[in-house]
Design a protein around this motif. Structure first.
Motif, PDB file in Angstrom:
ATOM      1  N   UNK A 250       0.821  -1.215   0.000  1.00  0.00           N
ATOM      2  CA  UNK A 250       0.000   0.000   0.000  1.00  0.00           C
ATOM      3  C   UNK A 250       0.854   1.265   0.000  1.00  0.00           C
ATOM      4  N   UNK A 251       2.152   1.124   0.161  1.00  0.00           N
ATOM      5  CA  UNK A 251       3.059   2.271   0.106  1.00  0.00           C
ATOM      6  C   UNK A 251       4.457   1.750  -0.239  1.00  0.00           C
ATOM      7  N   UNK A 252       5.273   2.613  -0.833  1.00  0.00           N
ATOM      8  CA  UNK A 252       6.638   2.209  -1.165  1.00  0.00           C
ATOM      9  C   UNK A 252       6.799   1.651  -2.561  1.00  0.00           C
ATOM     10  N   UNK A 253       5.820   1.903  -3.441  1.00  0.00           N
ATOM     11  CA  UNK A 253       5.943   1.441  -4.826  1.00  0.00           C
ATOM     12  C   UNK A 253       6.934   2.331  -5.573  1.00  0.00           C
ATOM     13  N   UNK A 254       7.688   1.719  -6.485  1.00  0.00           N
ATOM     14  CA  UNK A 254       8.590   2.487  -7.333  1.00  0.00           C
ATOM     15  C   UNK A 254      10.010   2.532  -6.807  1.00  0.00           C
ATOM     16  N   UNK A 255      10.906   2.966  -7.680  1.00  0.00           N
ATOM     17  CA  UNK A 255      12.323   3.109  -7.339  1.00  0.00           C
ATOM     18  C   UNK A 255      12.792   4.432  -7.933  1.00  0.00           C
ATOM     19  N   UNK A 256      12.465   5.547  -7.268  1.00  0.00           N
ATOM     20  CA  UNK A 256      12.681   6.871  -7.869  1.00  0.00           C
ATOM     21  C   UNK A 256      14.123   7.211  -8.193  1.00  0.00           C
ATOM     22  N   UNK A 257      15.088   6.561  -7.522  1.00  0.00           N
ATOM     23  CA  UNK A 257      16.487   6.886  -7.778  1.00  0.00           C
ATOM     24  C   UNK A 257      17.090   6.068  -8.916  1.00  0.00           C
ATOM     25  N   UNK A 258      16.303   5.154  -9.484  1.00  0.00           N
ATOM     26  CA  UNK A 258      16.825   4.261 -10.530  1.00  0.00           C
ATOM     27  C   UNK A 258      16.515   4.832 -11.918  1.00  0.00           C
ATOM     28  N   UNK A 259      17.524   5.022 -12.769  1.00  0.00           N
ATOM     29  CA  UNK A 259      17.266   5.515 -14.134  1.00  0.00           C
ATOM     30  C   UNK A 259      16.394   4.538 -14.919  1.00  0.00           C
ATOM     31  N   UNK A 260      15.533   5.086 -15.762  1.00  0.00           N
ATOM     32  CA  UNK A 260      14.620   4.249 -16.557  1.00  0.00           C
ATOM     33  C   UNK A 260      15.371   3.254 -17.436  1.00  0.00           C
ATOM     34  N   UNK A 261      16.533   3.656 -17.926  1.00  0.00           N
ATOM     35  CA  UNK A 261      17.278   2.768 -18.824  1.00  0.00           C
ATOM     36  C   UNK A 261      17.712   1.489 -18.112  1.00  0.00           C
ATOM     37  N   UNK A 262      18.024   1.580 -16.799  1.00  0.00           N
ATOM     38  CA  UNK A 262      18.368   0.381 -16.041  1.00  0.00           C
ATOM     39  C   UNK A 262      17.128  -0.457 -15.772  1.00  0.00           C
ATOM     40  N   UNK A 263      16.018   0.199 -15.459  1.00  0.00           N
ATOM     41  CA  UNK A 263      14.784  -0.514 -15.124  1.00  0.00           C
ATOM     42  C   UNK A 263      14.271  -1.342 -16.299  1.00  0.00           C
ATOM     43  N   UNK A 264      14.715  -1.044 -17.513  1.00  0.00           N
ATOM     44  CA  UNK A 264      14.257  -1.784 -18.693  1.00  0.00           C
ATOM     45  C   UNK A 264      15.055  -3.065 -18.930  1.00  0.00           C
ATOM     46  N   UNK A 265      16.139  -3.259 -18.194  1.00  0.00           N
ATOM     47  CA  UNK A 265      16.992  -4.434 -18.399  1.00  0.00           C
ATOM     48  C   UNK A 265      16.525  -5.562 -17.483  1.00  0.00           C
ATOM     49  N   UNK A 266      15.972  -6.661 -18.028  1.00  0.00           N
ATOM     50  CA  UNK A 266      15.402  -7.725 -17.181  1.00  0.00           C
ATOM     51  C   UNK A 266      16.370  -8.281 -16.146  1.00  0.00           C
ATOM     52  N   UNK A 267      17.615  -8.537 -16.518  1.00  0.00           N
ATOM     53  CA  UNK A 267      18.577  -9.125 -15.576  1.00  0.00           C
ATOM     54  C   UNK A 267      18.874  -8.163 -14.445  1.00  0.00           C
ATOM     55  N   UNK A 268      19.021  -6.888 -14.775  1.00  0.00           N
ATOM     56  CA  UNK A 268      19.275  -5.903 -13.722  1.00  0.00           C
ATOM     57  C   UNK A 268      18.057  -5.782 -12.794  1.00  0.00           C
ATOM     58  N   UNK A 269      16.867  -5.760 -13.404  1.00  0.00           N
ATOM     59  CA  UNK A 269      15.641  -5.607 -12.611  1.00  0.00           C
ATOM     60  C   UNK A 269      15.468  -6.777 -11.648  1.00  0.00           C
ATOM     61  N   UNK A 270      15.743  -7.979 -12.114  1.00  0.00           N
ATOM     62  CA  UNK A 270      15.613  -9.146 -11.240  1.00  0.00           C
ATOM     63  C   UNK A 270      16.623  -9.087 -10.095  1.00  0.00           C
ATOM     64  N   UNK A 271      17.830  -8.630 -10.381  1.00  0.00           N
ATOM     65  CA  UNK A 271      18.846  -8.506  -9.341  1.00  0.00           C
ATOM     66  C   UNK A 271      18.426  -7.456  -8.301  1.00  0.00           C
ATOM     67  N   UNK A 272      17.879  -6.363  -8.792  1.00  0.00           N
ATOM     68  CA  UNK A 272      17.400  -5.306  -7.883  1.00  0.00           C
ATOM     69  C   UNK A 272      16.295  -5.828  -6.975  1.00  0.00           C
ATOM     70  N   UNK A 273      15.318  -6.541  -7.563  1.00  0.00           N
ATOM     71  CA  UNK A 273      14.192  -7.065  -6.783  1.00  0.00           C
ATOM     72  C   UNK A 273      14.671  -8.114  -5.783  1.00  0.00           C
ATOM     73  N   UNK A 274      15.588  -8.969  -6.194  1.00  0.00           N
ATOM     74  CA  UNK A 274      16.124  -9.988  -5.281  1.00  0.00           C
ATOM     75  C   UNK A 274      16.785  -9.338  -4.077  1.00  0.00           C
ATOM     76  N   UNK A 275      17.439  -8.221  -4.295  1.00  0.00           N
ATOM     77  CA  UNK A 275      18.074  -7.516  -3.183  1.00  0.00           C
ATOM     78  C   UNK A 275      17.025  -6.927  -2.238  1.00  0.00           C
ATOM     79  N   UNK A 276      15.946  -6.393  -2.804  1.00  0.00           N
ATOM     80  CA  UNK A 276      14.856  -5.874  -1.961  1.00  0.00           C
ATOM     81  C   UNK A 276      14.243  -7.006  -1.120  1.00  0.00           C
ATOM     82  N   UNK A 277      14.111  -8.190  -1.721  1.00  0.00           N
ATOM     83  CA  UNK A 277      13.542  -9.332  -1.006  1.00  0.00           C
ATOM     84  C   UNK A 277      14.451  -9.761   0.140  1.00  0.00           C
TER      85      UNK A 277
END
Length: 222
Positions: A171-198
């Motif tokens: 319900x709060x905390x959606x998004x990653x405002x400090x992450x450039x859009x170009x990185x967010x489009x890379x599947x491998x990078x995105x999965x690594x980022x999410x795994x770190x959040x987990x």
């Protein structure tokens, strides 16, 4: 304009109050607490102040977070049921007597009351098997959808059993405002980022349910 002057928020964070919509009880209205936003802004070092207040405006950041690529892709693919299985449906913003509010689905339990936060559940019952399973399903959903979030904090997650089994909703905390859009489009990078959040999420749960012999800032280090 929606008049909130006679209503009390059903929940409050440092930056926003949450109200039940007076004309549609199935909706939640998130209104900024301008005095706290201003205090937070004044504590910023001058280089961050130069970036303006929009970066600490949670409603503005939430609107931007719902435009992230992963969410746009799921909507374009017609996979709405997957998208909203762990997120409140989002309806943009409206004017209220207390300022602009973000409008989203109010996450309720089977008894019709607003869902309990994961933080409160952990305080009552600990990290028991039902909520362990719930957390696992939520984390798998993040990896499947590629939706980016900030650090996952138990007070920003709500439990609802309205579908017959408990599920987590962010319900709060959606998004990653400090992450450039170009990185967010890379599947491998995105999965690594999410795994770190987990990983940080599990550390936080352990801290919430443990002895808290050290501060959260010290315990979260990976």
């Amino acid at each position: 304009m929606i008049d909130l002057s006679d209503l009390e928020p059903f929940a409050s964070g440092y930056n926003r109050h949450c109200y039940q919509h007076p004309d549609d009880p199935a909706l939640c209205l998130k209104v900024l607490r301008p005095e706290n936003i201003e205090a937070r802004f004044q504590r910023q070092p001058w280089p961050k102040k130069a970036l303006g207040k929009a970066r600490i405006n949670d409603n503005h950041q939430e609107l931007k977070a719902h435009r992230q690529q992963a969410i746009r892709t799921l909507i374009a693919q017609g996979r709405d049921s997957l998208l909203w299985s762990h997120l409140p449906r989002f309806h943009g913003s409206v004017d209220t007597s207390l300022g602009l509010a973000n409008v989203s689905e109010l996450i309720i339990s089977s008894d019709g009351r607003p869902g309990e936060t994961l933080e409160h559940y952990l305080q009552r019952r600990g990290f028991d098997q039902p909520v362990q399973d719930t957390v696992e399903r939520f984390c798998n959903w993040l990896l499947e959808t590629g939706i980016l979030t900030r650090n996952l904090l138990p007070h920003n997650l709500v439990i609802s059993d309205r579908t017959g089994q408990p599920e987590l909703f962010l319900v709060d905390g959606l998004g990653a405002p400090s992450i450039p859009d170009i990185l967010a489009r890379i599947p491998a990078w995105r999965r690594r980022y999410i795994s770190r959040r987990i990983k940080r999420f599990h550390l936080r749960i352990n801290w919430e349910t443990g002895e808290r012999n050290e501060s959260w800032e010290a315990s979260q280090k990976l």
